[in-house]
Design an enzyme around this catalytic site. Sequence first.
Site: not given
Length: 484
Positions: A129, A184, A187-188, A191
Amino acid sequence: MEKADIGLIGLAVMGENLILNMESKGFTVACYNRTVSKVDEFLNGRGKGKRIIGCHSIEELCAALTTPRKVMLMVKAGQPVDDFIELLLPHLEPGDIIIDGGNSFFGDTIRRTRYLEEKGLRFIGTGVSGGEEGALRGPSIMPGGTESAWPYVKPIFQAIAAKVADGTPCCDWVGRDGAGHYVKMVHNGIEYGDMQMIAEAYFLMQNLLGLTPAEMHSVFAQWNQGELNSYLIGITSDILAYVDEETGKPMVDVILDTAGQKGTGKWASQNALDMGTPAPTVAEAVFARFVSAMKEERKVASQILTGPTPTFEGDREAMIEDIRQALYASKICSYAQGFQLMKMAAKEYGWDLNYGSIALLWREGCIIRAQFLERIKEAFDQNPNLANLLLAPYFKEAIDRCQPAWRRVVAAAVLNGIPVPAFSSALAYYDSYRSERLPANLLQAQRDYFGAHTYERVDKPRGQFFHTNWTGRGGATSSTPYTA
């Protein structure tokens, strides 16, 4: 002939920048691209004069690598990853390592890890990222897969990763098989929530308070000096100051209000449903993008459907501060949902995740990097078994402080017809989580009434199920209790 420390397939923006990052840290990199002309273009352009070996075939790439060979794929997620794995297999030996650095679905990474391990090879699925700038200057890297592969890639990954103030790299081993890509994905998802909440703060200041982009640029710049300090707040301030050269208007006013997505936020929402874990703020952020894509329908609906005209007669500066606090409180709830989702996945897939370390991985380099991630690390350092971030003293106190402003903002948005799905869903999540009793008793009674799905009683031990013949016409037979 000099051999390369690592090979990389895929010379798009991320691939090129990762190669340049690796080379700048002293590593020799071999590269290959399906469209072979891009290899020569890269070597004659940004890669000229550097320790980069251009290869025109998979065979040539594998022959150029030290053993155990390390080949990193930076290609589109899905079938292309499987296709390249099959192309690589004839040229690899037991112990060699394939690394998938794209935004792959974690379930595919679990499958690929098992498949390659059965062939004596090692596989790493890693989240990367930070976008274009992060890939070149230092991304956040979240590797998982075959753990015996980690010592061989660790020196490279930790050298190219972003660093926190004390020099600690934003890269460490996450867990086996799909753990890295799962982290991940979460995380996204976070986000997506962060971006939607920032957009709602902008929308409120624009439509309720009448602020111009230039005025909001100053507001976000100020917010970025305090507890909201983060990459996304910083770039939002920059965006609001940018003027379109063609029209002379603020660039943000020239951009069409339809948002795209690449699927990771949707995967996070779908997995939350699969896990039976609430992640409403991430889901609402995904749905908000879906609604934004219905531009032509919204145009027609705006001429037919009615609602209140936003009006504001209070203290504008006080409301700006209320919006800031609402954004911070909503952000805390969004992260709490993301970390709860990872805790459930760790149980489901047998991963030993270190949540404090994960927060540190996101402290620099990545899109959601933010000052308050240090607080998340502290919370899990103090209590590794913390059930929910909302229960950590720092975040409980922050919510207590921000709660009155948060409620005023959501109420004002509703009364003025301004959609704030992320703010309001985060507040509903908080109110639901803090409620000892919810109306699910009535839901369960309804389920038992129409489908004999049974229920538990408040005056009996958990795990005992009962059925009522509500109409007098039903029998004593009931469904087996289960959760799908």
